[in-house]
Design an enzyme around this catalytic site. Structure first.
Site, PDB file in Angstrom:
ATOM      1  N   LYS A  33     -26.078  29.977  -0.119  1.00  0.00           N
ATOM      2  CA  LYS A  33     -26.670  28.643  -0.323  1.00  0.00           C
ATOM      3  C   LYS A  33     -25.703  27.807  -1.138  1.00  0.00           C
ATOM      4  CE  LYS A  33     -30.714  26.667   0.556  1.00  0.00           C
ATOM      5  NZ  LYS A  33     -31.525  27.050   1.706  1.00  0.00           N
TER       6      LYS A  33
HETATM    7  N1  GLU Z   1     -31.387  25.242   5.031  1.00  0.00           N
HETATM    8  C1  GLU Z   1     -32.120  25.913   6.039  1.00  0.00           C
HETATM    9  C2  GLU Z   1     -32.874  27.094   5.450  1.00  0.00           C
HETATM   10  O1  GLU Z   1     -33.141  27.134   4.267  1.00  0.00           O
HETATM   11  C3  GLU Z   1     -31.250  26.271   7.234  1.00  0.00           C
HETATM   12  C4  GLU Z   1     -30.114  27.190   6.947  1.00  0.00           C
HETATM   13  C5  GLU Z   1     -29.169  27.361   8.125  1.00  0.00           C
HETATM   14  O2  GLU Z   1     -29.420  26.831   9.177  1.00  0.00           O
HETATM   15  O3  GLU Z   1     -28.166  28.059   7.917  1.00  0.00           O
HETATM   16  O4  GLU Z   1     -33.282  27.969   6.150  1.00  0.00           O
END
Ligand code: GLU
Length: 459
Positions: free
Chosen positions: A117
């Site tokens: 993240k």
């Molecule tokens: N930000 C989104 C999540 O928390 C998508 C993450 C992604 O597509 O890699 O799942």
């Protein structure tokens, strides 16, 4: 949802697995607890933190400084994967927690990814387009040696979207000439290698995680342990209603798609409220969410009383938190974390709560509502539609075969159904009293630790 509560839950799951002879781990013999404890220890820490201050020249000539983080939590199941958020709530601990959730979410959904993240501490509303572009480029320069199609693949999250992914892709391309770049980011615009349906995917998937639960109870495909009969009756009662009422917190990308999916679903659902950080728009008779959506997109806010009247909509404007405590069957939480807490948990009237956002319930609120017999569908199960379509975009980046929106969303829906059914089957046949969140963590932790063992990360 904090770093402590997340690591604590991982530890509880590991302790439970050590004590209980789960089927999946039956072949592990006498080293089982040793491996589980080692795996749990690895999961409570992170592989790598990249952080720094992003500095850009602002439009007024001054220098803007923004703290930025990327946490690579664990890659036992595949390349690090997870969004980048642009928000004033961003701090190192939050990014770490969200990276852990990504590892668990990807593992639960059998995606070939680990968890990561990123976040930038910034108020996007106070910056021009040029400034945001500069910040996104500076972030890519910070991360340039740590991301890539075969290492760590960021995507959009709170406060970021398609435009940011396109800008970041461009900067990565400039920094790495002659190297593959197209799959370094997912959530790009369709013209720039993105996939159809990515924008709607998280919201639709969130609604479906609830819909499949009701479906499965109605069509009798779940083997029920007697101790779940109250829940079975409660879900059946909702499924048989002429009209199920739904309140949706938020009206951004995720919540808009979830609300529209609810309104148009096969069994009748009425969306009685949507909200944003300024207001709740409420109508007991139901809202025309398809009419509200373009207004929110154009104005970045919901309409006021007069504007609702001008649009021919009969609805009231309430305070932003009113959405949480309305009388309804289903509450979809599609905004941000820590929305239902010890302060308002006793006022929640919805019977089923669905976590579209990451961590909208604090642990205390989750335990309180679960003990009351309500169903909480946890984030790592409910909001995986986005990363699932990110995976399809990543595959498309290698094959160059562009699929239609219908195909992509159908593929995502099938995957969500398969995983949801696996979870609900395990939940309703279980002898023990465990929450859906605990069960989802358990299934995810087992997969990650199994892979750690296979690959020799733990011995
Ligand atoms: N930000 C989104 C999540 O928390 C998508 C993450 C992604 O597509 O890699 O799942």
């Amino acid at each position: 949802m904090t770093e402590n509560t997340t690591t604590q839950l991982i530890q509880e799951v590991v302790d439970y697995l050590v004590e209980t002879d789960t089927q999946e781990l039956s072949g592990w013999g006498e080293n089982r607890s040793d491996w589980l404890n080692q795996g749990g220890e690895l999961l409570k820490g992170i592989d790598k933190l990249i952080s720094g201050d992003l500095r850009i020249k602002k439009d007024d000539g001054s220098i803007g400084t923004y703290q930025a983080y990327r946490v690579q939590h664990n890659n036992a199941c595949g390349y690090y994967k997870g969004g980048i958020r642009f928000s004033t709530g961003v701090n190192q601990s939050e990014v770490k927690t969200l990276a852990m959730l990504m590892t668990l979410k990807n593992a639960l959904h059998d995606l070939p990814y680990g968890g990561g993240k990123g976040g930038v501490h910034i108020d996007v509303r106070k910056h021009s387009e040029r400034e945001l572009k500069e910040v996104s480029h500076a972030f890519v320069r910070l991360l340039q040696n740590d991301i890539g199609p075969y290492r760590d693949i960021p995507a959009p999250d709170v406060g970021s979207g398609t435009q940011l992914m396109d800008w970041m892709t461009e900067e990565y391309k400039q920094l790495h000439p002659n190297q593959p770049f197209i799959n370094t980011f997912t959530g790009k615009s369709v013209e720039n290698g993105g996939t159809n349906g990515r924008a709607e995917s998280t919201g639709i998937g969130t609604f479906l995680s609830y819909y499949y639960l009701v479906d499965a109870v109605l069509n009798g495909s779940l083997k029920m342990n007697g101790k779940h009969s109250d829940k079975k009756e409660m879900i059946q009662a909702i499924g048989k209603k002429e009209n199920v009422t739904v309140a949706v917190q938020g009206f951004g990308n995720l919540s808009r798609a979830a609300a529209i999916e609810a309104k148009n679903s096969e069994r009748k659902h009425t969306v009685i409220a949507v909200s944003d950080s300024r207001s709740t728009v409420y109508s007991a008779k139901g809202l025309d969410v398809e009419k509200l959506a373009p207004f929110k997109e154009e104005n970045d806010r919901l309409p006021n009383d007069k504007e609702l009247k001008d649009m021919g909509m009969e609805a009231e404007v309430l305070d932003p938190n009113a959405v949480l405590t309305l009388d309804c069957d289903v509450l979809i939480l599609g905004a941000i974390e820590d929305q239902i807490t010890i302060e308002n948990q006793a006022d929640i009237k919805a019977v089923i709560l669905v976590e579209g956002a990451n961590g909208p319930l604090t642990q205390t609120a989750d335990e309180y509502l679960t003990a009351q017999g309500k169903i909480v569908i946890p984030d790592i199960l409910a909001n995986a539609g986005g990363v699932t379509v990110s995976y399809l975009e990543w595959v498309q980046g290698f094959t160059n075969e562009v699929k239609s929106k219908e195909d992509i969303l159908e593929n995502m829906s099938e995957r969500m159904k398969e995983v949801s059914m696996r979870v609900y089957k395990a939940y309703f046949s279980c002898e023990h009293d465990e929450s859906l969140r605990f069960l989802c963590y358990k299934l995810a932790v087992v997969r990650v630790i199994q892979l750690m063992k296979t690959s020799g990360k733990i011995i």
